[in-house]
Design a protein around this motif. Structure first.
Motif, PDB file in Angstrom:
ATOM      1  N   GLY A 103      38.315  24.218  51.516  1.00 41.27           N
ATOM      2  CA  GLY A 103      39.220  23.478  50.921  1.00 41.27           C
ATOM      3  C   GLY A 103      38.967  25.482  50.494  1.00 41.27           C
ATOM      4  O   GLY A 103      38.617  26.304  49.956  1.00 41.27           O
ATOM      5  N   PRO A 104      40.310  26.250  49.473  1.00 42.22           N
ATOM      6  CA  PRO A 104      41.039  27.059  49.257  1.00 42.22           C
ATOM      7  C   PRO A 104      39.836  27.370  47.440  1.00 42.22           C
ATOM      8  O   PRO A 104      39.713  26.666  46.796  1.00 42.22           O
ATOM      9  N   ASN A 105      39.364  28.479  47.429  1.00 38.41           N
ATOM     10  CA  ASN A 105      38.542  28.647  46.516  1.00 38.41           C
ATOM     11  C   ASN A 105      39.568  30.309  46.009  1.00 38.41           C
ATOM     12  O   ASN A 105      38.801  31.627  46.210  1.00 38.41           O
ATOM     13  N   VAL A 106      40.997  30.611  45.988  1.00 37.50           N
ATOM     14  CA  VAL A 106      41.304  31.753  45.277  1.00 37.50           C
ATOM     15  C   VAL A 106      40.990  31.702  44.020  1.00 37.50           C
ATOM     16  O   VAL A 106      42.017  33.104  43.919  1.00 37.50           O
ATOM     17  N   GLY A 107      41.699  30.714  43.298  1.00 37.44           N
ATOM     18  CA  GLY A 107      41.316  30.762  41.738  1.00 37.44           C
ATOM     19  C   GLY A 107      40.323  30.577  40.255  1.00 37.44           C
ATOM     20  O   GLY A 107      39.324  31.194  40.955  1.00 37.44           O
ATOM     21  N   PRO A 108      40.492  30.630  39.727  1.00 38.19           N
ATOM     22  CA  PRO A 108      39.611  31.109  38.609  1.00 38.19           C
ATOM     23  C   PRO A 108      38.790  29.532  38.150  1.00 38.19           C
ATOM     24  O   PRO A 108      39.391  28.703  38.324  1.00 38.19           O
ATOM     25  N   THR A 109      37.679  30.000  38.383  1.00 39.10           N
ATOM     26  CA  THR A 109      36.873  28.420  37.905  1.00 39.10           C
ATOM     27  C   THR A 109      36.198  28.902  36.422  1.00 39.10           C
ATOM     28  O   THR A 109      35.610  27.786  36.430  1.00 39.10           O
ATOM     29  N   GLY A 110      35.691  30.083  36.374  1.00 42.62           N
ATOM     30  CA  GLY A 110      35.266  30.047  35.328  1.00 42.62           C
ATOM     31  C   GLY A 110      35.038  30.856  34.003  1.00 42.62           C
ATOM     32  O   GLY A 110      35.263  32.669  34.555  1.00 42.62           O
TER      33      GLY A 110
END
Length: 352
Positions: free
Chosen positions: A341-348
């Motif tokens: 899946g996508p991982n282009v946004g904020p995570t931490g």
């Protein structure tokens, strides 16, 4: 204002340090998909970052260099990292790490050595745990220790359970009826013993069950969601100076939260036992903004920080208005291969 921020967004870890009126920015861990980051409030130069592709990393010099650590942690996918106030004989930090597949590890010595906390996947609810994008597995989403009792540890499993331990992870108590099943973020507050705040991801399927709160250390739960029009919740933060003031970030669905071209996200605030209201002034347009990560700095009561894919924002009036910090980084539109899946946004986001 905080002197340093550590943020994971897109395919990079960002360290921003304030020097006078300006921020200096370093980026690191490109290609390792950093996911969770936490800094030691007593030592801003010390921080830990879990990655999706390459295990656990640590800096001891404020983000100038990062070293791979975690010998003894069996899994490469680090999905949660947390610190507690427990100190070793040399004043070192206690570090909690959660992984995919679900496992918990603890270090008493700034991450030099690690011990697995067993028994988590022996709980009776475990057959119900499943992460929809990879339904064959599940992971630890969030870990917190009780600021009034560091033997008590709370863990959220994505997705399926909210569990706890009263003996520093030696044994685990299973989920109870009415508790969150997909708490993306949860928090505790030193001035509100027994109170747990949780931002759950299943409210878009079960309206009225986005935000959860317990006042008795998780024995019973309420769902005060009045005014919360979007109930897929992601981020959550509580005012360090007022345990009755809570902010959450929200979207209509997982796709609206995390897929850039169709994303639409919001921040809501709740004071005391009132209804939720949207916070908008100074934030980027809701449309095409991935759902933000929220945090606070324990030394700044009334101040909140929001990490978005459009920048980092700060509010000094409890979320009423926001200012974009002068922190720039190279935007990278990257995607995990295959079914990840996508991982282009904020995570931490961690602020010290």
């Amino acid at each position: 204002m905080a002197e340093r921020l550590y943020a994971t967004v897109s395919d990079q870890l960002i360290t921003a340090t304030q020097r006078g009126d300006k921020w200096t920015v370093e980026t690191a861990l490109h290609g390792k998909y950093p996911r969770a980051v936490v800094a030691d409030p007593k030592d801003p130069d010390l921080a830990f970052c879990g990655t999706t592709e390459d295990g656990l990393w640590r800096t001891t010099d404020g983000g100038e260099t990062w070293s791979r650590i975690g010998e003894g942690i069996a899994h490469e996918r680090i999905t949660a990292v947390s610190l507690d106030e427990a100190k070793g004989s040399e004043g070192q930090s206690g570090v909690w790490v959660g992984t995919e597949p679900t496992a918990i590890y603890y270090s008493k010595d700034d991450g030099k050595t690690w011990t697995e906390k067993p028994g988590l996947t022996d709980l009776r609810s475990e057959p119900d745990w499943s992460y929809p994008p990879r339904p064959e597995t599940h992971h630890v989403r969030w870990i917190e220790t009780d600021p009034n009792d560091y033997e008590r540890v709370y863990v959220s499993i994505e997705q399926g359970a909210f569990v706890q331990s009263s003996d520093c992870g030696e044994t685990w108590n299973d989920r109870i009826p009415g508790s969150p099943r997909d708490a993306h973020t949860f928090a505790l507050h030193a001035d509100a013993p027994g109170r747990i705040y949780a931002a759950d991801g299943l409210g878009f399927i079960f309206p009225g069950q986005g935000y959860y709160e317990s006042v008795d250390s998780g024995e019973t739960w309420g769902t005060p969601n009045d005014g919360l029009k979007h109930q897929y919740l992601w981020g959550l933060a509580v005012d360090p100076g007022d345990p009755d003031r809570v902010l959450v970030s929200a979207a209509e669905s997982p796709e609206a939260a995390h897929v850039p071209k169709i994303s639409e996200s919001y921040i809501y605030r709740r004071d005391s036992d009132g209804a939720w209201t949207q916070c908008r002034e100074g934030l980027p347009n809701a449309e095409e903004t991935c759902v933000p990560v929220l945090t606070t700095n324990e030394d700044e009561p009334g101040v909140f920080y929001a990490l978005t894919d459009r920048g980092i924002f700060r509010s000094d009036d409890t979320g009423g208005t926001w200012d974009r910090l002068d922190i720039e980084w190279e935007e990278i539109a990257s995607e995990f291969p295959g079914r990840r899946g996508p991982n282009v946004g904020p995570t931490g986001l961690s602020v010290v």
